[in-house]
Design a protein around this motif. Structure first.
Motif, mmCIF file in Angstrom:
data_model
loop_
_atom_site.group_PDB
_atom_site.id
_atom_site.type_symbol
_atom_site.label_atom_id
_atom_site.label_comp_id
_atom_site.label_asym_id
_atom_site.label_seq_id
_atom_site.Cartn_x
_atom_site.Cartn_y
_atom_site.Cartn_z
ATOM 1 N N HIS A 100 0.654 -1.841 0.075
ATOM 2 C CA HIS A 100 -0.058 0.227 0.112
ATOM 3 C C HIS A 100 0.504 1.599 -0.075
ATOM 4 N N SER A 101 1.892 1.436 0.598
ATOM 5 C CA SER A 101 2.695 2.553 0.801
ATOM 6 C C SER A 101 3.537 2.714 -0.453
ATOM 7 N N TYR A 102 4.171 1.375 -1.017
ATOM 8 C CA TYR A 102 4.155 2.026 -2.326
ATOM 9 C C TYR A 102 3.765 1.866 -3.549
ATOM 10 N N LEU A 103 2.446 1.728 -3.937
ATOM 11 C CA LEU A 103 1.286 1.781 -4.325
ATOM 12 C C LEU A 103 1.281 3.487 -4.778
ATOM 13 N N ALA A 104 0.668 3.826 -2.905
ATOM 14 C CA ALA A 104 0.262 5.278 -2.632
ATOM 15 C C ALA A 104 1.667 6.413 -3.166
ATOM 16 N N LYS A 105 2.572 5.631 -2.988
ATOM 17 C CA LYS A 105 3.405 7.057 -3.329
ATOM 18 C C LYS A 105 3.615 6.765 -5.004
ATOM 19 N N TYR A 106 3.358 5.695 -5.550
ATOM 20 C CA TYR A 106 3.591 6.091 -7.120
ATOM 21 C C TYR A 106 2.183 6.596 -7.715
ATOM 22 N N GLN A 107 1.344 6.490 -6.697
ATOM 23 C CA GLN A 107 0.469 7.516 -7.378
ATOM 24 C C GLN A 107 0.083 8.895 -7.659
ATOM 25 N N THR A 108 1.120 9.182 -6.406
ATOM 26 C CA THR A 108 1.260 10.889 -5.663
ATOM 27 C C THR A 108 1.840 11.077 -6.640
ATOM 28 N N MET A 109 3.179 10.557 -7.164
ATOM 29 C CA MET A 109 4.365 10.912 -8.050
ATOM 30 C C MET A 109 4.038 10.670 -9.153
ATOM 31 N N ALA A 110 3.299 9.997 -10.286
ATOM 32 C CA ALA A 110 2.877 9.892 -11.093
ATOM 33 C C ALA A 110 2.443 10.365 -11.612
ATOM 34 N N LEU A 111 1.190 11.580 -10.757
ATOM 35 C CA LEU A 111 0.242 12.406 -11.555
ATOM 36 C C LEU A 111 1.108 13.708 -11.975
ATOM 37 N N GLU A 112 2.880 13.642 -12.132
ATOM 38 C CA GLU A 112 3.041 14.810 -12.470
ATOM 39 C C GLU A 112 4.392 14.022 -13.350
ATOM 40 N N ALA A 122 9.246 6.990 -9.164
ATOM 41 C CA ALA A 122 7.857 6.375 -9.519
ATOM 42 C C ALA A 122 7.319 5.057 -10.221
ATOM 43 N N GLN A 123 8.721 4.832 -10.623
ATOM 44 C CA GLN A 123 8.534 3.435 -11.812
ATOM 45 C C GLN A 123 9.520 2.263 -10.343
ATOM 46 N N GLU A 124 9.200 2.836 -9.873
ATOM 47 C CA GLU A 124 10.642 2.076 -8.934
ATOM 48 C C GLU A 124 9.796 1.343 -7.764
ATOM 49 N N SER A 125 8.789 2.497 -7.244
ATOM 50 C CA SER A 125 8.207 2.486 -5.848
ATOM 51 C C SER A 125 6.487 1.589 -6.772
ATOM 52 N N LEU A 126 6.518 2.135 -8.506
ATOM 53 C CA LEU A 126 5.051 0.985 -8.933
ATOM 54 C C LEU A 126 5.958 -0.457 -8.595
ATOM 55 N N HIS A 127 7.383 -1.037 -9.020
ATOM 56 C CA HIS A 127 7.465 -2.116 -9.481
ATOM 57 C C HIS A 127 7.600 -2.813 -8.136
#
Length: 106
Positions: free
Chosen positions: A53-65, A72-77
């Protein structure tokens, strides 16, 4: 250890609230703190679900930009990997949502 999971969940919640308020930097910082604290704990399902959940939330936040952002890709992975291994239905659903705009399948 239950207390550590509770504290991590609170940090995750704070990060999500900051993201909703538009404080992307503060949100990413909270997600990073949550991830650091969880990684200090021994592996177990609850820890791994919270990491997903933490990594995916981080990705979602960073991917907005910028979805192509390396961090962001690393967090998604990592988020997708933890979601797969825990088989948590909510984490898997979030991971699939994150992947839906990309040419990748869960």
């Amino acid at each position: 250890m239950r207390n550590a999971f509770y504290n991590a969940a609170l940090i995750l919640k704070t990060g999500r609230e900051k993201a909703l308020e538009g404080d992307k930097s503060g949100a990413v910082s909270s997600f990073d703190k949550c991830i650091r604290e969880l990684k200090e704990l021994p592996p177990e399902r609850t820890r791994d679900v919270l990491l997903a959940h933490s990594y995916l939330a981080k990705y979602q936040t960073m991917a907005l930009e910028d979805k192509s952002n390396k961090r962001a890709q690393e967090s998604l992975h990592y988020g997708v990997s933890y979601a797969r291994s825990t088989r948590d239905p909510l984490a898997r659903a979030i991971a699939e949502e994150c992947l839906s705009g990309l040419d990748i399948a869960l």
